[in-house]
Enzyme design. Structure first.
Site, mmCIF file in Angstrom:
data_model
loop_
_atom_site.group_PDB
_atom_site.id
_atom_site.type_symbol
_atom_site.label_atom_id
_atom_site.label_comp_id
_atom_site.label_asym_id
_atom_site.label_seq_id
_atom_site.Cartn_x
_atom_site.Cartn_y
_atom_site.Cartn_z
ATOM 1 N N TYR A 116 86.708 29.778 -56.839
ATOM 2 C CA TYR A 116 85.789 30.814 -57.417
ATOM 3 C C TYR A 116 85.845 30.649 -59.048
ATOM 4 O O TYR A 116 85.911 29.342 -59.462
ATOM 5 C CB TYR A 116 86.596 32.265 -57.323
ATOM 6 N N LYS A 171 74.939 37.686 -29.799
ATOM 7 C CA LYS A 171 73.889 36.334 -30.231
ATOM 8 C C LYS A 171 74.778 35.576 -31.265
ATOM 9 O O LYS A 171 74.917 34.511 -30.857
ATOM 10 C CB LYS A 171 72.525 36.858 -30.622
ATOM 11 N N ASP A 214 64.755 40.669 -30.281
ATOM 12 C CA ASP A 214 64.436 42.066 -29.751
ATOM 13 C C ASP A 214 63.482 42.958 -30.868
ATOM 14 O O ASP A 214 63.680 44.116 -31.008
ATOM 15 C CB ASP A 214 65.823 42.742 -29.775
ATOM 16 N N GLY A 273 53.803 39.847 -22.260
ATOM 17 C CA GLY A 273 54.402 40.220 -23.470
ATOM 18 C C GLY A 273 54.808 38.996 -24.328
ATOM 19 O O GLY A 273 54.334 37.903 -24.062
ATOM 20 N N ALA A 275 57.810 37.140 -24.065
ATOM 21 C CA ALA A 275 58.338 35.837 -23.192
ATOM 22 C C ALA A 275 57.050 35.171 -22.493
ATOM 23 O O ALA A 275 56.925 34.088 -22.199
ATOM 24 C CB ALA A 275 59.315 36.263 -22.680
#
Length: 490
Positions: A116, A171, A214, A273, A275
């Protein structure tokens, strides 16, 4: 057309039970669970005394209602006291599934001064002078944003950003476990396309890639296309491209099993859709014989009115014989069925009507388009999205390695050449000498997968000319980028 749902570890429960201490008590518990249709996975003795035994019985059930039925069956037994029921999935999620850990020690003043202020100022100035150094000197080198607006969470619909967070955490955990990629959930409290694009553009400097997740069609197409134009890092919609890569890999090996060529088969896709569109686009690029796209209103065909742009494009570029009936009619005589839609759309008789040595990918989760047990009676190869069935087609085979390769190559975009290279790498990991009807894709835990995919993607990114061309390329004029003008429903 209803099917009996299969027990799954996703609905695993642990039941603490006190039973009388006799020779038959434990057997009565396991028998009751089995008769209720659940699967006992563990039974542990917690405590005992001369008259009773306390056990933790763990079993897989099919859903929350089935879990209640199992508990009721145990409660009804004589001499059984059900004391507590724990949902193991909820227990796993307590407090979230990921955390931040420092890569550097901060044990004294010297280390603090370098990590830092004041030492960090010199690094900031170096990046200001040469922004490309951000990939070398910051987390940008290995970090991906997992972005969602919660509008299409799994198969559950529009649950909103907070409810999408458990999926995005998962994920991120998969990115780390399988690809060594540091990913972080970015859930947005807006479903406005312009706002999403603006927010992701604004946060992009901190990341080496964007994984869209999603987000409902048709907005997902436009969001991806616009971000690709605006950003100098890869933008990847896993619901589209991850699924398409895994399906192409699995189909490559399934066709090897049955001795058919992609150019000779007719494929029926249920679900046009995000996919489904990506799958069909990749198969067309690879020279598939023919595809019939089906959605709620049946087969997409020329002459069908009221289609959105993506469906209109599919109607014009697929379905050579212009079939106009329903899904069940479309699969008659078809070589391949790929479902990315909804459960229980077909029965065993429908699969029996397909061509000899048929291939069935019923990928709706948790309940597939056709009961896999019925499908296996008639099809040569059957795959699902379930982890408790053979041939699980799971996006985790693709996205960790894809991003690992793109980050290592400092790629600025995701390309179709990368998708094809990734699919071939996944298929080849199995090995032609190991392929059979129940093994067409490697296990998600096969340690060879992510490195193989990463190497293939890295090679495609660094030298696209070395990537083998598709089997038959219709050409840019005939096959425009769907993502640029698509509009479809999930």
């Amino acid at each position: 057309m209803a099917i009996t749902r299969l027990p799954s570890a996703g609905f695993s429960i642990t039941i603490r039970i006190a039973v009388t201490a006799d020779a038959s008590s434990i057997g009565r518990l396991t028998t009751a669970v089995g008769e209720a249709g659940a699967i006992v996975t563990a039974l542990d003795v917690v405590d005992s005394d001369p008259t009773s035994v306390i056990v933790d019985l763990t079993c897989d059930t099919a859903d929350a209602g089935h879990a209640d039925q199992v508990v009721d069956a145990l409660t009804a037994l004589d001499g059984v006291d059900v004391r507590k029921v724990s949902d193991r999935t909820f227990l796993l999620h307590l407090g979230g599934k990921i955390e931040v850990n420092s890569k550097v020690a901060l044990r004294n003043r010297d280390e603090l001064s370098r990590a830092y202020t004041p030492g960090v100022a010199r690094v900031c100035q170096a990046i200001a002078e040469n922004p490309a150094d951000a990939r070398r000197l910051t987390i940008k080198r290995n970090t991906v944003a997992v972005v969602s607006d919660g509008s299409a969470v799994l198969g559950l619909g529009n649950l909103g950003p907070a409810a999408s967070l458990p999926v995005m955490e998962g994920k991120a955990a998969l990115f780390k476990r399988f690809g060594g990629v540091d990913a972080w959930p970015v859930v947005l409290d807006t479903q406005d396309t312009d706002e999403i694009v603006a927010i992701v553009k604004a946060i992009a400097p901190a990341y080496g890639g964007i994984n869209l997740e999603d987000i409902a069609a048709p907005r997902c197409f436009e969001i991806e296309a616009r971000l690709r134009e605006l950003l100098d890092i890869p933008v990847f919609h896993d619901d589209q491209h991850g699924t398409a890569i895994c399906v192409l890999a699995a189909l490559t090996n399934a066709l090897r099993v049955v001795g058919k060529e992609l150019a000779d088969v007719r494929v029926v896709v249920s679900g046009a859709g995000a996919a489904g569109t990506a799958i069909m686009k990749l198969l067309l690029r690879q020279g598939v014989g023919d595809i019939i796209a089906c959605d709620r209103q049946g087969a997409l065909h020329r002459g069908l009115t009221g289609l959105n742009p993506a469906w209109q494009w599919l109607a014009e570029h697929t379905n050579k014989e212009n079939y106009s009936g329903d899904l069940r009619g479309a699969v008659r005589g078809a070589d391949v069925f790929i479902g990315v839609s909804a459960p229980n759309l077909l029965i065993g008789d429908d699969i029996a009507s397909m061509a000899k040595d048929a291939i069935v990918f019923a990928l709706a989760n948790p309940d597939p388009e056709v009961d896999p047990r019925e499908a296996r009676k008639y099809a040569a190869v059957v795959a699902t999205g379930r982890s408790d069935q053979p041939n699980q087609i799971n996006n985790v085979l693709a996205f960790p390695g894809v991003f690992r390769g793109m980050l290592d190559a400092h790629a600025e975009e995701f390309t179709e050449e990368m998708a094809i290279a990734a699919a071939r790498a996944i298929a080849d990991v199995v090995g032609e000498d190991k392929i059979n009807p129940t093994v067409i894709v490697p296990s998600v835990f096969d340690s060879r997968v992510a490195p193989a995919v990463a190497a293939a993607v890295r090679a495609a990114a660094q030298n696209p000319a070395t990537t083998p061309p598709p089997a038959a390329d219709p050409g840019p004029a005939d096959l425009p980028e769907i993502a640029a003008n698509a509009s479809a429903t999930p």
